[in-house]
Design a protein around this motif. Sequence first.
Motif, PDB file in Angstrom:
ATOM      1  N   MET A   1       0.932  -1.258   0.030  1.00 27.71           N
ATOM      2  CA  MET A   1      -0.033   0.143   0.048  1.00 27.71           C
ATOM      3  C   MET A   1       0.890   1.241   0.110  1.00 27.71           C
ATOM      4  N   LEU A   2       0.880   1.994  -1.216  1.00 27.79           N
ATOM      5  CA  LEU A   2       1.529   3.154  -1.348  1.00 27.79           C
ATOM      6  C   LEU A   2       0.652   4.643  -0.840  1.00 27.79           C
ATOM      7  N   SER A   3       1.321   5.321  -0.333  1.00 21.44           N
ATOM      8  CA  SER A   3       0.373   6.635   0.175  1.00 21.44           C
ATOM      9  C   SER A   3       1.080   7.802   0.080  1.00 21.44           C
ATOM     10  N   ALA A   4       0.582   8.847  -0.142  1.00 20.33           N
ATOM     11  CA  ALA A   4       1.259  10.301  -0.024  1.00 20.33           C
ATOM     12  C   ALA A   4       0.341  11.214   0.795  1.00 20.33           C
ATOM     13  N   GLU A  29      -3.671  -1.621  -4.482  1.00 21.42           N
ATOM     14  CA  GLU A  29      -2.621  -2.636  -5.333  1.00 21.42           C
ATOM     15  C   GLU A  29      -3.345  -4.008  -5.760  1.00 21.42           C
ATOM     16  N   HIS A  30      -4.276  -4.710  -5.007  1.00 17.20           N
ATOM     17  CA  HIS A  30      -4.420  -6.155  -5.350  1.00 17.20           C
ATOM     18  C   HIS A  30      -6.111  -6.197  -5.475  1.00 17.20           C
ATOM     19  N   ARG A  31      -6.873  -5.348  -4.943  1.00 15.18           N
ATOM     20  CA  ARG A  31      -8.347  -5.379  -4.996  1.00 15.18           C
ATOM     21  C   ARG A  31      -8.952  -4.210  -5.959  1.00 15.18           C
ATOM     22  N   SER A  32     -10.316  -4.498  -5.770  1.00 15.32           N
ATOM     23  CA  SER A  32     -11.258  -3.466  -6.417  1.00 15.32           C
ATOM     24  C   SER A  32     -11.225  -2.354  -5.202  1.00 15.32           C
ATOM     25  N   PRO A  33     -10.993  -1.072  -6.004  1.00 18.31           N
ATOM     26  CA  PRO A  33     -10.966   0.310  -4.971  1.00 18.31           C
ATOM     27  C   PRO A  33     -12.390   0.480  -4.751  1.00 18.31           C
ATOM     28  N   SER A  34     -13.276   0.369  -5.716  1.00 16.50           N
ATOM     29  CA  SER A  34     -14.647   0.556  -5.226  1.00 16.50           C
ATOM     30  C   SER A  34     -15.146  -0.143  -4.127  1.00 16.50           C
ATOM     31  N   THR A  75      -5.858  -5.019   5.943  1.00 19.82           N
ATOM     32  CA  THR A  75      -6.421  -6.403   5.760  1.00 19.82           C
ATOM     33  C   THR A  75      -7.461  -6.536   4.701  1.00 19.82           C
ATOM     34  N   LEU A  76      -7.676  -5.335   3.809  1.00 22.27           N
ATOM     35  CA  LEU A  76      -8.490  -5.776   2.658  1.00 22.27           C
ATOM     36  C   LEU A  76      -7.782  -5.831   1.484  1.00 22.27           C
ATOM     37  N   ASP A  77      -6.786  -4.952   1.176  1.00 19.21           N
ATOM     38  CA  ASP A  77      -5.965  -4.829   0.080  1.00 19.21           C
ATOM     39  C   ASP A  77      -4.867  -6.020   0.126  1.00 19.21           C
ATOM     40  N   VAL A  78      -5.173  -7.227  -0.063  1.00 23.48           N
ATOM     41  CA  VAL A  78      -4.364  -8.429  -0.004  1.00 23.48           C
ATOM     42  C   VAL A  78      -4.312  -9.068  -1.561  1.00 23.48           C
ATOM     43  N   PRO A  79      -3.364  -9.826  -2.025  1.00 23.67           N
ATOM     44  CA  PRO A  79      -3.504 -10.511  -3.059  1.00 23.67           C
ATOM     45  C   PRO A  79      -4.417 -11.473  -2.859  1.00 23.67           C
ATOM     46  N   PRO A  80      -5.264 -11.800  -4.184  1.00 31.57           N
ATOM     47  CA  PRO A  80      -6.411 -13.096  -4.020  1.00 31.57           C
ATOM     48  C   PRO A  80      -5.952 -14.104  -3.436  1.00 31.57           C
ATOM     49  N   ARG A  81      -6.653 -14.868  -2.688  1.00 32.83           N
ATOM     50  CA  ARG A  81      -6.537 -16.224  -2.074  1.00 32.83           C
ATOM     51  C   ARG A  81      -6.905 -17.268  -2.774  1.00 32.83           C
ATOM     52  N   ARG A  82      -6.353 -18.474  -2.790  1.00 36.78           N
ATOM     53  CA  ARG A  82      -7.076 -19.425  -3.218  1.00 36.78           C
ATOM     54  C   ARG A  82      -7.951 -20.300  -2.265  1.00 36.78           C
ATOM     55  N   ALA A 166     -16.767 -15.710  -5.092  1.00 32.31           N
ATOM     56  CA  ALA A 166     -16.457 -15.640  -3.726  1.00 32.31           C
ATOM     57  C   ALA A 166     -15.300 -14.732  -3.499  1.00 32.31           C
ATOM     58  N   GLU A 167     -15.473 -13.939  -2.270  1.00 30.60           N
ATOM     59  CA  GLU A 167     -14.218 -13.317  -1.665  1.00 30.60           C
ATOM     60  C   GLU A 167     -14.192 -13.296  -0.255  1.00 30.60           C
ATOM     61  N   ILE A 168     -13.183 -13.196   0.334  1.00 30.11           N
ATOM     62  CA  ILE A 168     -12.695 -13.396   1.773  1.00 30.11           C
ATOM     63  C   ILE A 168     -12.689 -12.046   2.428  1.00 30.11           C
ATOM     64  N   VAL A 169     -13.465 -11.708   3.148  1.00 24.71           N
ATOM     65  CA  VAL A 169     -13.556 -10.627   4.236  1.00 24.71           C
ATOM     66  C   VAL A 169     -13.430 -11.034   5.589  1.00 24.71           C
ATOM     67  N   GLU A 170     -12.313 -10.860   6.176  1.00 23.98           N
ATOM     68  CA  GLU A 170     -11.931 -11.531   7.502  1.00 23.98           C
ATOM     69  C   GLU A 170     -12.256 -12.977   7.457  1.00 23.98           C
ATOM     70  N   GLN A 171     -13.210 -13.420   8.386  1.00 27.20           N
ATOM     71  CA  GLN A 171     -13.479 -14.820   8.407  1.00 27.20           C
ATOM     72  C   GLN A 171     -14.643 -15.431   7.846  1.00 27.20           C
ATOM     73  N   GLN A 172     -15.206 -14.596   6.687  1.00 22.28           N
ATOM     74  CA  GLN A 172     -16.437 -14.889   6.035  1.00 22.28           C
ATOM     75  C   GLN A 172     -16.173 -14.960   4.731  1.00 22.28           C
ATOM     76  N   ALA A 173     -16.908 -15.505   3.884  1.00 26.35           N
ATOM     77  CA  ALA A 173     -16.934 -15.630   2.414  1.00 26.35           C
ATOM     78  C   ALA A 173     -18.099 -14.914   2.047  1.00 26.35           C
ATOM     79  N   HIS A 174     -17.743 -13.635   1.229  1.00 24.95           N
ATOM     80  CA  HIS A 174     -18.706 -13.054   0.665  1.00 24.95           C
ATOM     81  C   HIS A 174     -19.273 -13.589  -0.618  1.00 24.95           C
ATOM     82  N   ILE A 175     -20.582 -14.179  -0.980  1.00 23.38           N
ATOM     83  CA  ILE A 175     -20.770 -14.804  -2.281  1.00 23.38           C
ATOM     84  C   ILE A 175     -21.946 -14.149  -3.143  1.00 23.38           C
ATOM     85  N   SER A 176     -21.565 -14.147  -4.244  1.00 21.08           N
ATOM     86  CA  SER A 176     -22.713 -13.773  -5.216  1.00 21.08           C
ATOM     87  C   SER A 176     -22.810 -15.114  -6.048  1.00 21.08           C
ATOM     88  N   VAL A 177     -24.520 -15.423  -5.898  1.00 15.50           N
ATOM     89  CA  VAL A 177     -24.785 -16.771  -6.448  1.00 15.50           C
ATOM     90  C   VAL A 177     -26.099 -16.453  -7.495  1.00 15.50           C
TER      91      VAL A 177
END
Length: 219
Positions: A1-4, A29-34, A75-82, A166-177
Amino acid sequence: MLSASLILLASPSWAQEGNLATIEIIDIEHRSPSEIRNQLTPLLHERGYMGQIDNKLIIATTAANLDILQQRIETLDVPPRRLIVSVDFDYREPGTAAVTDSIDENTETAVTPDPAPERVQAVEGEVLTFRSASPVDDAVEVPETDPDAEPGDVGSNIQPQLLMTAEIVEQQAHISVALENIDGFSGQHTLQIPLGQWFVMNPDAEGQPILALQVDVLP
């Protein structure tokens, strides 16, 4: 995470809180900014501001609030996990006896076991498609005279289908089905489920197969 950052003169309302007003430009750097912006909005100071240009978030808030937001971004801007994603179109609760290969003594007919859950490895955000091995009970056959029938449609049964991300947010899977060909339950669904646990999507189904899914993170 780069900042000024740029420290500005405090406004009267923020100065009373003992905080300078700060503007921070943060590269995502890794996730959707929105999506990260949506996650941060509930944490933003009531007089703060957050904008977005390309992959950058522009945040104007108090120094104390900025610390909270930056910790959350880390905690949010991390590389996509498998992930390991499992879908069961005919779920049985743990401990419930399942049908096994056998011969019915009365009819001498082989009894087919329930199909095992479908399980795949995927990356967060990847679109996955699952299809039931068995057609729905009231499957409709396409008439041979149907002018819109595609090759292979004639006489074929409709199978339940599930598309998801599916995307992981903390200890939950946020899923669109998106569900198709499931009586009374087709359509779009948004879920938040614990990792590593089976989640039953249609617990009130009567006379229909129970649909369940599970998401876990590969170590």
